[in-house]
Write a protein that holds these residues in place. Structure first.
Motif, mmCIF file in Angstrom:
data_model
loop_
_atom_site.group_PDB
_atom_site.id
_atom_site.type_symbol
_atom_site.label_atom_id
_atom_site.label_comp_id
_atom_site.label_asym_id
_atom_site.label_seq_id
_atom_site.Cartn_x
_atom_site.Cartn_y
_atom_site.Cartn_z
ATOM 1 N N ASN A 211 0.820 -1.207 0.000
ATOM 2 C CA ASN A 211 0.000 0.000 0.000
ATOM 3 C C ASN A 211 0.857 1.261 0.000
ATOM 4 N N TYR A 212 1.985 1.207 0.705
ATOM 5 C CA TYR A 212 2.846 2.388 0.798
ATOM 6 C C TYR A 212 3.468 2.718 -0.554
ATOM 7 N N ILE A 213 4.023 1.716 -1.251
ATOM 8 C CA ILE A 213 4.679 1.973 -2.532
ATOM 9 C C ILE A 213 3.657 2.445 -3.560
ATOM 10 N N ILE A 220 3.428 11.062 -5.789
ATOM 11 C CA ILE A 220 4.426 11.747 -6.602
ATOM 12 C C ILE A 220 3.799 12.272 -7.888
ATOM 13 N N LEU A 221 3.014 11.418 -8.572
ATOM 14 C CA LEU A 221 2.400 11.817 -9.834
ATOM 15 C C LEU A 221 1.387 12.944 -9.634
ATOM 16 N N ILE A 222 0.554 12.835 -8.601
ATOM 17 C CA ILE A 222 -0.484 13.840 -8.384
ATOM 18 C C ILE A 222 0.126 15.173 -7.974
ATOM 19 N N VAL A 223 1.010 15.163 -6.969
ATOM 20 C CA VAL A 223 1.601 16.415 -6.483
ATOM 21 C C VAL A 223 2.480 17.057 -7.556
ATOM 22 N N VAL A 246 9.089 19.207 -6.872
ATOM 23 C CA VAL A 246 8.017 19.182 -5.868
ATOM 24 C C VAL A 246 7.431 17.777 -5.746
ATOM 25 N N GLY A 247 7.247 17.093 -6.887
ATOM 26 C CA GLY A 247 6.729 15.732 -6.831
ATOM 27 C C GLY A 247 7.670 14.786 -6.113
ATOM 28 N N LEU A 248 8.965 14.874 -6.422
ATOM 29 C CA LEU A 248 9.941 13.985 -5.777
ATOM 30 C C LEU A 248 10.153 14.337 -4.304
ATOM 31 N N SER A 249 9.821 15.565 -3.918
ATOM 32 C CA SER A 249 10.039 15.966 -2.523
ATOM 33 C C SER A 249 9.177 15.171 -1.549
ATOM 34 N N VAL A 250 8.071 14.572 -2.031
ATOM 35 C CA VAL A 250 7.212 13.810 -1.123
ATOM 36 C C VAL A 250 7.873 12.503 -0.693
ATOM 37 N N GLY A 286 1.476 27.002 -1.282
ATOM 38 C CA GLY A 286 1.108 26.624 0.082
ATOM 39 C C GLY A 286 -0.175 25.808 0.129
ATOM 40 N N ILE A 287 -1.143 26.132 -0.750
ATOM 41 C CA ILE A 287 -2.387 25.361 -0.813
ATOM 42 C C ILE A 287 -2.108 23.933 -1.275
ATOM 43 N N ILE A 288 -1.201 23.788 -2.279
ATOM 44 C CA ILE A 288 -0.842 22.442 -2.750
ATOM 45 C C ILE A 288 -0.245 21.620 -1.616
ATOM 46 N N GLN A 289 0.686 22.207 -0.871
ATOM 47 C CA GLN A 289 1.314 21.488 0.232
ATOM 48 C C GLN A 289 0.301 21.155 1.331
ATOM 49 N N ALA A 290 -0.624 22.086 1.603
ATOM 50 C CA ALA A 290 -1.635 21.839 2.640
ATOM 51 C C ALA A 290 -2.576 20.715 2.223
ATOM 52 N N LEU A 291 -3.012 20.717 0.955
ATOM 53 C CA LEU A 291 -3.902 19.650 0.478
ATOM 54 C C LEU A 291 -3.181 18.304 0.464
ATOM 55 N N ASP A 292 -1.898 18.323 0.125
ATOM 56 C CA ASP A 292 -1.138 17.074 0.130
ATOM 57 C C ASP A 292 -1.047 16.498 1.538
#
Length: 357
Positions: A211-213, A220-223, A246-250, A286-292
């Motif tokens: 589930n984690y992977i 990654i794809l969504i963010v 930004v995607g890889l930062s997650v 900031g909204i993207i990071q908050a929603l993530d």
């Protein structure tokens, strides 16, 4: 003191299954620590195998054979990955080259902002402090340039190894999925007969890792995709490159989001200065990071990440220091493994009291 240690050891390690589980974990960590470089293709293949197990299992449920399901899923995944890389990599490479070309101009703009600080903050910032800071930044930029040059030269040598990985990893993924039952049975033969505790921990971790992977790849794809679209709508320079970052930062919980904010803010600042566009950009980011953090992560990892943020950060720092990139990537599953082991261990040592009828 010795009596206390003897009692503690007898209480915690009196069960042979506990000792076996403990030894397996120690040997596994040591093997990863000493052989992580050699086992890198195997780790990549395992990650992809976990990712693709879900569609393979779904095809098997509707009557498709395991071999055919594996072949279809692996071929489709490799084809999709190739198309994405053929479109993304050239654009990202071009934007990276443009960023390096514009870097001296960005440094000059940054120097102009810094030289204005003594006038804006009199008595708090001096000209000597600004000059010392600029000298330090210039030295770091030059050192970074030299490191990038040496890395690019060394990458030519590792190109052959990369090509070998491109062949080995898909082959290993195919056989890991196709012969999953046989491989699992062969591994079980090395375990002792009394393995109830090991089976309990492994069953819980197997589901969590899968589930984690799968959730991490979707995150990654969504963010990354949403960030790229937002940056493009704002007309931000290097939108694709920053979206990928930004995607890889997650991959690095909490720490990655804090680190990647700096390049996004700097590029926006150098492009627009302290203007309304810069403020709107940072608000959208900031909204993207908050929603993530508050919507996407709980939705994707509701059954996986049952850990306090402090424990997650400690796991990232600890396992990342031990195993490098793979320690960071698997920090949460490894922390969950430690938690599951402690839980199973405590349950074994202190079984729950039966309820009275």
């Amino acid at each position: 003191m010795l009596d206390w240690l003897r009692k503690w050891y007898t209480n915690k390690f009196s069960d042979p299954q506990v000792v076996t589980l403990f030894l397996m974990l120690v040997l596994g960590f040591l093997a990863l620590y000493w052989l992580s470089g050699m086992l890198a293709p195997v780790l990549v293949a395992i990650a992809f195998a976990y990712l693709l197990e879900w569609p393979v299992a779904r095809l098997c449920r509707i009557g498709v054979s395991r071999t055919l399901s594996t072949a279809l899923v692996v071929l489709a995944f490799m084809g999709l990955l190739t198309l994405i890389l053929m479109w993304v990599m050239p654009l990202a490479w071009y934007q990276g080259r443009t960023l390096l070309r514009d870097l001296p101009q960005m440094i000059e703009i940054g120097r102009t902002y810094l030289l204005q600080l003594p006038e804006l903050l009199p008595g708090m910032v001096s000209d000597e402090q600004i000059l010392l800071l600029m000298h330090s930044v210039e030295e770091r930029v030059m050192a970074f340039g030299r490191q990038m040059l040496s890395t690019s030269l060394a990458s030519i040598v590792s190109l052959v190894a990369l090509l070998v990985y491109l062949v080995l990893v898909p082959v290993m993924v195919f056989f890991m999925l196709k012969d999953k039952t046989q491989l699992s049975a062969g591994f079980v033969q090395f375990l002792p007969e009394e393995r109830k505790l090991i089976s309990q921990v492994w069953h819980e971790m197997n589901i969590q890792i899968m589930n984690y992977i799968r959730g991490k790849m979707l995150e990654i794809l969504i963010v990354g995709g949403v960030s790229y679209l937002v940056f493009t709508l704002f007309g931000l320079n290097y939108a694709l490159l920053l979206g990928i970052l930004v995607g890889l930062s997650v991959l690095i919980p909490y720490i990655g989001a804090a680190v990647v904010t700096l390049p996004v803010a700097l590029v926006g600042l150098f492009q627009w200065g302290f203007s309304a566009e810069f403020g709107y950009l940072m608000l959208a980011y900031g909204i993207i990071q908050a929603l993530d953090g508050n919507v996407l992560v709980p939705l994707l990892f509701s059954e996986v990440v049952d850990l306090n943020p402090v424990y997650i950060i400690i796991a990232v720092l600890f396992f990342g220091g031990l195993f490098g990139f793979w320690g960071v990537f698997f920090a949460i599953p490894l922390a969950s493994l430690v938690k599951a082991t402690i839980k199973a261990w405590s349950t074994r040592m202190h079984p729950a009291e039966p309820e009275n009828a």
